[in-house]
Design a protein around this motif. Structure first.
Motif, PDB file in Angstrom:
ATOM      1  N   LYS A   1     -15.933  16.908  36.765  1.00 29.16           N
ATOM      2  CA  LYS A   1     -15.015  17.906  36.225  1.00 29.16           C
ATOM      3  C   LYS A   1     -15.807  19.197  36.032  1.00 29.16           C
ATOM      4  CE  LYS A   1     -11.980  14.672  33.841  1.00 29.16           C
ATOM      5  NZ  LYS A   1     -11.440  14.208  32.534  1.00 29.16           N
ATOM      6  N   ILE A   2     -15.379  20.255  36.728  1.00 24.27           N
ATOM      7  CA  ILE A   2     -16.154  21.491  36.754  1.00 24.27           C
ATOM      8  C   ILE A   2     -15.241  22.681  36.462  1.00 24.27           C
ATOM      9  CG2 ILE A   2     -17.621  22.997  38.157  1.00 24.27           C
ATOM     10  CD1 ILE A   2     -18.141  20.469  39.943  1.00 24.27           C
ATOM     11  N   ILE A   3     -15.631  23.470  35.473  1.00 21.63           N
ATOM     12  CA  ILE A   3     -14.995  24.769  35.272  1.00 21.63           C
ATOM     13  C   ILE A   3     -15.824  25.804  36.020  1.00 21.63           C
ATOM     14  CG2 ILE A   3     -14.591  26.633  33.608  1.00 21.63           C
ATOM     15  CD1 ILE A   3     -12.432  24.541  33.519  1.00 21.63           C
ATOM     16  N   VAL A   4     -15.189  26.558  36.912  1.00 24.90           N
ATOM     17  CA  VAL A   4     -15.848  27.667  37.582  1.00 24.90           C
ATOM     18  C   VAL A   4     -15.458  28.920  36.803  1.00 24.90           C
ATOM     19  CG1 VAL A   4     -16.148  28.948  39.727  1.00 24.90           C
ATOM     20  CG2 VAL A   4     -15.697  26.475  39.798  1.00 24.90           C
TER      21      VAL A   4
ATOM     22  N   ALA B   1     -13.673  31.947  43.381  1.00 25.72           N
ATOM     23  CA  ALA B   1     -12.670  31.311  44.240  1.00 25.72           C
ATOM     24  C   ALA B   1     -13.338  30.550  45.377  1.00 25.72           C
ATOM     25  CB  ALA B   1     -11.709  32.360  44.789  1.00 25.72           C
ATOM     26  N   GLY B   2     -14.356  31.160  45.986  1.00 25.82           N
ATOM     27  CA  GLY B   2     -15.064  30.472  47.063  1.00 25.82           C
ATOM     28  C   GLY B   2     -15.749  29.209  46.579  1.00 25.82           C
ATOM     29  N   ILE B   3     -16.400  29.302  45.428  1.00 24.58           N
ATOM     30  CA  ILE B   3     -17.082  28.132  44.852  1.00 24.58           C
ATOM     31  C   ILE B   3     -16.076  27.047  44.513  1.00 24.58           C
ATOM     32  CG2 ILE B   3     -18.392  27.340  42.838  1.00 24.58           C
ATOM     33  CD1 ILE B   3     -19.578  30.282  42.803  1.00 24.58           C
TER      34      ILE B   3
ATOM     35  N   GLU C   1     -12.911  20.835  47.877  1.00 26.12           N
ATOM     36  CA  GLU C   1     -12.956  20.205  49.198  1.00 26.12           C
ATOM     37  C   GLU C   1     -13.952  19.058  49.234  1.00 26.12           C
ATOM     38  OE1 GLU C   1     -13.864  23.419  51.792  1.00 26.12           O
ATOM     39  OE2 GLU C   1     -11.842  24.298  51.696  1.00 26.12           O
ATOM     40  N   ARG C   2     -14.949  19.125  48.363  1.00 30.16           N
ATOM     41  CA  ARG C   2     -15.967  18.063  48.327  1.00 30.16           C
ATOM     42  C   ARG C   2     -15.658  17.004  47.269  1.00 30.16           C
ATOM     43  NH1 ARG C   2     -20.260  19.960  51.572  1.00 30.16           N
ATOM     44  NH2 ARG C   2     -21.820  18.564  50.693  1.00 30.16           N
ATOM     45  N   GLY C   3     -14.416  17.012  46.782  1.00 31.87           N
ATOM     46  CA  GLY C   3     -13.946  15.931  45.931  1.00 31.87           C
ATOM     47  C   GLY C   3     -14.070  16.130  44.440  1.00 31.87           C
ATOM     48  N   HIS C   4     -14.495  17.310  43.990  1.00 29.58           N
ATOM     49  CA  HIS C   4     -14.644  17.551  42.559  1.00 29.58           C
ATOM     50  C   HIS C   4     -13.337  18.057  41.942  1.00 29.58           C
ATOM     51  CE1 HIS C   4     -19.014  17.026  42.739  1.00 29.58           C
ATOM     52  NE2 HIS C   4     -18.984  17.753  43.846  1.00 29.58           N
ATOM     53  N   GLN C   5     -13.176  17.813  40.653  1.00 30.43           N
ATOM     54  CA  GLN C   5     -12.040  18.352  39.904  1.00 30.43           C
ATOM     55  C   GLN C   5     -12.459  19.721  39.357  1.00 30.43           C
ATOM     56  OE1 GLN C   5     -11.826  14.516  37.545  1.00 30.43           O
ATOM     57  NE2 GLN C   5      -9.648  15.070  37.532  1.00 30.43           N
ATOM     58  N   ALA C   6     -12.397  20.714  40.227  1.00 32.99           N
ATOM     59  CA  ALA C   6     -12.853  22.058  39.872  1.00 32.99           C
ATOM     60  C   ALA C   6     -11.654  22.940  39.532  1.00 32.99           C
ATOM     61  CB  ALA C   6     -13.643  22.670  41.024  1.00 32.99           C
ATOM     62  N   TYR C   7     -11.858  23.793  38.520  1.00 27.10           N
ATOM     63  CA  TYR C   7     -10.794  24.710  38.095  1.00 27.10           C
ATOM     64  C   TYR C   7     -11.392  26.092  37.883  1.00 27.10           C
ATOM     65  CZ  TYR C   7      -6.661  26.561  35.797  1.00 27.10           C
ATOM     66  OH  TYR C   7      -5.549  27.310  35.494  1.00 27.10           O
ATOM     67  N   LEU C   8     -10.753  27.119  38.482  1.00 29.72           N
ATOM     68  CA  LEU C   8     -11.214  28.502  38.368  1.00 29.72           C
ATOM     69  C   LEU C   8     -10.614  29.141  37.122  1.00 29.72           C
ATOM     70  CD1 LEU C   8     -12.709  30.947  39.612  1.00 29.72           C
ATOM     71  CD2 LEU C   8     -10.608  31.447  40.891  1.00 29.72           C
TER      72      LEU C   8
ATOM     73  N   ASP D   1      -3.276  23.697  41.932  1.00 32.92           N
ATOM     74  CA  ASP D   1      -3.823  24.920  42.533  1.00 32.92           C
ATOM     75  C   ASP D   1      -5.248  25.220  42.092  1.00 32.92           C
ATOM     76  OD1 ASP D   1      -3.445  25.802  39.923  1.00 32.92           O
ATOM     77  OD2 ASP D   1      -2.767  27.802  40.544  1.00 32.92           O
ATOM     78  N   GLY D   2      -5.768  24.430  41.157  1.00 29.97           N
ATOM     79  CA  GLY D   2      -7.141  24.632  40.702  1.00 29.97           C
ATOM     80  C   GLY D   2      -7.405  26.000  40.103  1.00 29.97           C
ATOM     81  N   GLY D   3      -6.343  26.689  39.669  1.00 23.88           N
ATOM     82  CA  GLY D   3      -6.515  28.010  39.078  1.00 23.88           C
ATOM     83  C   GLY D   3      -6.778  29.117  40.083  1.00 23.88           C
ATOM     84  N   LEU D   4      -6.711  28.806  41.375  1.00 27.67           N
ATOM     85  CA  LEU D   4      -7.104  29.762  42.409  1.00 27.67           C
ATOM     86  C   LEU D   4      -6.156  30.949  42.533  1.00 27.67           C
ATOM     87  CD1 LEU D   4      -8.310  27.179  45.048  1.00 27.67           C
ATOM     88  CD2 LEU D   4      -9.718  28.952  44.018  1.00 27.67           C
ATOM     89  N   SER D   5      -4.994  30.848  41.923  1.00 27.55           N
ATOM     90  CA  SER D   5      -4.023  31.945  42.027  1.00 27.55           C
ATOM     91  C   SER D   5      -4.511  33.221  41.328  1.00 27.55           C
ATOM     92  CB  SER D   5      -2.676  31.524  41.438  1.00 27.55           C
ATOM     93  OG  SER D   5      -2.817  31.173  40.077  1.00 27.55           O
ATOM     94  N   ILE D   6      -5.510  33.118  40.448  1.00 23.73           N
ATOM     95  CA  ILE D   6      -5.976  34.313  39.728  1.00 23.73           C
ATOM     96  C   ILE D   6      -6.896  35.176  40.576  1.00 23.73           C
ATOM     97  CG2 ILE D   6      -5.809  33.116  37.503  1.00 23.73           C
ATOM     98  CD1 ILE D   6      -8.895  33.013  37.485  1.00 23.73           C
TER      99      ILE D   6
END
Length: 353
Positions: A2-5, A22-24, A30-37, A59-64
Motif C-alpha cells: 500500500k503506497i501513497i504517492v 502520476a507517472g510513479i 501496473e506492477r501490482g501495488h495498491q498505489a494512490y496519488l 482510478d488511484g487518484g490519478l484524476s488530479i
C-alpha cells in the motif's frame, strides 16, 4: 504494498510534482501495488472511518494530475480554492493516509517537499517515506549552504556568494563579482527565478524581482558552458545526461515543454576521463550533503577552459517522462517502473530494516 504517492503541494513546482507523481503511481499500479496519488496541499476529503478504501479506489487518484504548464502556478489562487480556513500546508487526511500506507513515495518538488521539514515530521510520526533523509534535504535545498560545503570538501563549484534581502543594495563590486552574473533563489528548483544578467540595469531588476518572493539569493559568475546531470543512486553515479536547450538556458519552459531541449544519455561530448571525474564529484557532493537513497547533481563544463563545476544537488529530482533521472536510470539498464521499486526498496533498507 500500500503506497501513497505524495505530490503537488503548495509549491511553484506543484505541476511538475503532480506529473512526476502520476507517472510513479501508474508504474507502481501496473506492477501490482495498491498505489494512490495524493495532493499534499489539497488532501482528500473522505470519511475518516473508511480511509482504508482509498487504496482500492479504481482510478488511484490519478484524476488530479494535469499537464505541466510552462508558466508558474498561481499559488494565491490555489490557497483561495481550498475550502475552510486551515493554515496547514497539508490537506485533509494526508497524515492519516500516509500513516496507513506501507510507505509514502515522495514525489514532491521544492519548498516543503525538499527542505527536509516534511521528512522530519514523518520521522517524528513514524511514517515511512522514500528518498533522502531530512538533514540531506535541508542541506541541499539551501544553495548557499551547499556551496559552502562544496568549497570545504574541495568539490568544484562556481565562485559566488549569497545575499540577504536587507543587503540587496550592495553593489556587485563589494561582493567581489562583476558582470555577467547569475542570480537565483537560495531555495527552489526547476530553474524558477533564475536570471542571467549582463548589465547593471538587468542586475537591479533581477534583484528587485527575486526579493519579491525570496529572502535570500545566490549570485555567481556566469559560466558559458554545457550542462550535464549526474543522477546518484545509493551513492553511485548513473550515466551522465547532456542537456542542450533549444533556446537560451535550461529554464522552466525548456525543461517541461515538448522539444524544449535535447537530452543525450549517455553524454557523448565528454572524454571518458572527464565523465569519470564529474561522476566522482557527484558522488562526493552526495556524501558531503549527507544524502542517501538517490538524488541528482547538476554540473556545467566551461566552453573555454574545460573546467567543470557542480551547480547544485536536487534531493527529490523530477520523475516525469521528460525528467533527467529516469533517462539516466534507463541508460544504466533500469526501466521506469523497476527504478521506482528500487527507490522504495533502497529507502526501506536504508531507514526501516
Amino acid at each position: 504494498m500500500k503506497i501513497i504517492v505524495l505530490a503537488g503541494g503548495y509549491s511553484n513546482e506543484r505541476d511538475v510534482s503532480l506529473n512526476s507523481g502520476a507517472g510513479i503511481c501508474r508504474a507502481l499500479r501496473e506492477r501490482g501495488h495498491q498505489a494512490y496519488l495524493l495532493d499534499a496541499f489539497l488532501g482528500l476529503p473522505y470519511d475518516t472511518d473508511r480511509l482504508e478504501e482509498v487504496f482500492d479506489l479504481p482510478d488511484g487518484g490519478l484524476s488530479i494530475a494535469a499537464d505541466i504548464q510552462i508558466t508558474e502556478p498561481d499559488l494565491d489562487a490555489l490557497w483561495a480554492s481550498r475550502p475552510g480556513d486551515s493554515v496547514s500546508y497539508l490537506g485533509p487526511n494526508v497524515l492519516e493516509l500516509c500513516s496507513m500506507a506501507d510507505i509514502t513515495f515522495m514525489a514532491l518538488h521544492g519548498s516543503l517537499g525538499e527542505n527536509g521539514k516534511l521528512q522530519a515530521t514523518f520521522d517524528v510520526l513514524g511514517i515511512r517515506y522514500t528518498g533522502p533523509n531530512s538533514l540531506g534535504c535541508a542541506l541541499s535545498m539551501d544553495k548557499g549552504v551547499a556551496k559552502e560545503i562544496f568549497k570545504m570538501r574541495k568539490i568544484p563549484t562556481p565562485d559566488g556568494t549569497h545575499l540577504k534581502k536587507k543587503d540587496k543594495d550592495t553593489p556587485l563590486s563589494a561582493l567581489g563579482l562583476k558582470l555577467p552574473v547569475v542570480v537565483k533563489p537560495c531555495s527552489g528548483g526547476s530553474s524558477l527565478g533564475v536570471y542571467i544578467v549582463y548589465t547593471d540595469e538587468e542586475y537591479r531588476q533581477a534583484i528587485e524581482n527575486s526579493f519579491r518572493k525570496e529572502t535570500e539569493v545566490v549570485i555567481e559568475p556566469f559560466i558559458d558552458g554545457r550542462e550535464y546531470a549526474c543522477g546518484i543512486f545509493d551513492g553511485k553515479a548513473l550515466p551522465l545526461v547532456e542537456i542542450v536547450p533549444k533556446d537560451g538556458f535550461f529554464d522552466y519552459a525548456n525543461k517541461y515543454q515538448l522539444g524544449g531541449a535535447s537530452e543525450i544519455c549517455p553524454a557523448a561530448s565528454l572524454s571518458p576521463e572527464t565523465t569519470a571525474q564529474i561522476q566522482a564529484a557527484g558522488e562526493r557532493a552526495f556524501a558531503a550533503l549527507r544524502l542517501d537513497v538517490y538524488s541528482r547533481a547538476d554540473f556545467i563544463v566551461d566552453n573555454h577552459t574545460g573546467e567543470f563545476y557542480c551547480l547544485e544537488v536536487n534531493s527529490l529530482p523530477g520523475m516525469t517522462n521528460a525528467s533527467l533521472l529516469p533517462k539516466a536510470a534507463k541508460a544504466a539498464g533500469y526501466e521506469y517502473g523497476e527504478f521506482c521499486e528500487m527507490i522504495i526498496s533502497k529507502s526501506m533498507e536504508t531507514r526501516y530494516e
